[in-house]
Design a protein around this motif. Sequence first.
Motif, short mmCIF file in Angstrom:
data_model
loop_
_atom_site.label_atom_id
_atom_site.label_comp_id
_atom_site.label_asym_id
_atom_site.label_seq_id
_atom_site.Cartn_x
_atom_site.Cartn_y
_atom_site.Cartn_z
N GLY A 68 0.80 -1.23 0.00
CA GLY A 68 0.00 0.00 0.00
C GLY A 68 0.83 1.27 0.00
O GLY A 68 0.28 2.37 0.06
N ARG A 69 2.18 1.11 -0.09
CA ARG A 69 3.04 2.29 -0.11
C ARG A 69 3.81 2.46 -1.41
O ARG A 69 4.57 3.40 -1.57
CB ARG A 69 4.02 2.25 1.07
N CYS A 123 6.77 5.17 -0.84
CA CYS A 123 6.14 6.36 -0.28
C CYS A 123 6.13 6.26 1.24
O CYS A 123 5.90 5.18 1.79
CB CYS A 123 4.70 6.49 -0.77
N ASP A 125 3.89 7.67 3.02
CA ASP A 125 2.48 7.62 3.40
C ASP A 125 1.72 6.54 2.65
O ASP A 125 1.47 5.47 3.17
CB ASP A 125 1.84 9.00 3.17
N SER A 126 1.36 6.81 1.40
CA SER A 126 0.46 5.90 0.69
C SER A 126 0.71 5.89 -0.80
O SER A 126 1.08 6.91 -1.40
CB SER A 126 -0.99 6.31 0.96
N LYS A 128 -1.50 5.90 -2.84
CA LYS A 128 -2.51 6.78 -3.43
C LYS A 128 -1.87 8.07 -3.94
O LYS A 128 -2.37 8.69 -4.89
CB LYS A 128 -3.58 7.13 -2.39
N GLU A 129 -0.76 8.47 -3.32
CA GLU A 129 -0.09 9.69 -3.75
C GLU A 129 0.50 9.56 -5.16
O GLU A 129 0.50 10.51 -5.93
CB GLU A 129 1.02 10.05 -2.76
#
Length: 415
Positions: A68-69, A123, A125-126, A128-129
């Motif tokens: 997920g990163r 990443c 964070d995520s 998604k970035e």
Amino acid sequence: MPCLNTLYAILRPESFNEYRLVKFDVVVIGAGAAGLHCAAIAAARGKTVLLLDHAKRPGKKILISGGGRSNFTNYFIEPEKYICENPHFCKSALSQYTQWDFIALVEKYNIAYHEKTLGQLFCDDSAKEIVAMLVSECEKNKVNFSYQTEVLKVGKLDDGQFTITTNKSDYICSNLVIASGGLSMPKLGATPFAYKVAEQFGLRIVPTKAGLVPFTLPPELKDPLALISGVSMPVSISSDTASFKEDMLITHRGLSGPAVLQISSYWNSSENISIDLLPAGDFSAELEKAVQEHPNSQLKTFLGNLFAKRFVDTYLNLINFDSVLLKQLDHKQKNFLTESIHNWKVKPSGTEGYRTAEVTLGGVSTEHLSSKTMEVKSCPGLYFIGEAMDVTGWLGGYNFQWAWSSAYVAGINVR
């Protein structure tokens, strides 16, 4: 001059609907890593671009990558870390758009990242970035998106333009980019679409199989090891043609972890793999030292200082060796133990297949493609990028970098 509808009625293949016709310079099929990047690059050059995908949202494989990163690239990208019938094919694209170019894009969007191990970048964070960044690049350059769109037919007109018939509309374009990926992770929507298009245009497909995938084991190994699933250890694992030194994870189905995923891309079903359970040590020397210093210690006590205690009892049973006092070991037994630790021979029963594979080995043969542009040599305007072709990288961001690099060279060369 005939009206537009009449003109396309003459040119169009059967079932092509001129009344719903939409014209673009470039149509990219597949809104994954390669497709998103290519669409943005082409649109930045002023091309009108349409990005099609059958999913509800873009970048699904990016979102689950790296836990997920997103392991989006690697500091140590090298052509030698890619598998392809032509080992030189990936050199041009990787040199035209490097890991540093993609890192610069990530930094431009102020996405915090870190190196985890062996040059792998994630990443903070995520993932998604990364998807948001790619979508933003597309949007600012006015890429047109069409999700939940099923491509029913692809054709080519006499004037060299391509036709795409979908469940929503019909399109015509001068450049068609296939970025629909391979067969790995079908739950995310993987299909053989790219291979079908390639075959339609007379291109050879290198036989495909799951890559970067866990091994399954025969019952005599799987059943006892399943009882200690979750045990992880550093190993050196080898096939007939490659070797990797990373962690191995025992699972309830077999063997996984970075080392196993890496070697799986080089393993053939007829061969054993060799596992060195103590890659950073000399088992023979350690054993002789222990015999001298602690002769009355049990063998399993000694082994418990080197490996997880849960693993020791299971492993001794697997190699049919009883735990005895160290002083009771004869020369032959010591040699047997040393060979077993440094060269444990395992023959997997197979792999977990495309269901959990991170990549697809094989694909569209690179013999048909320009290494500088990803364009099909025999069919101007047709491009294949990313996982669809016969280029597969190591674990650790290499396959994403191939997506970025192949997408870039196609994006800057569409006409």
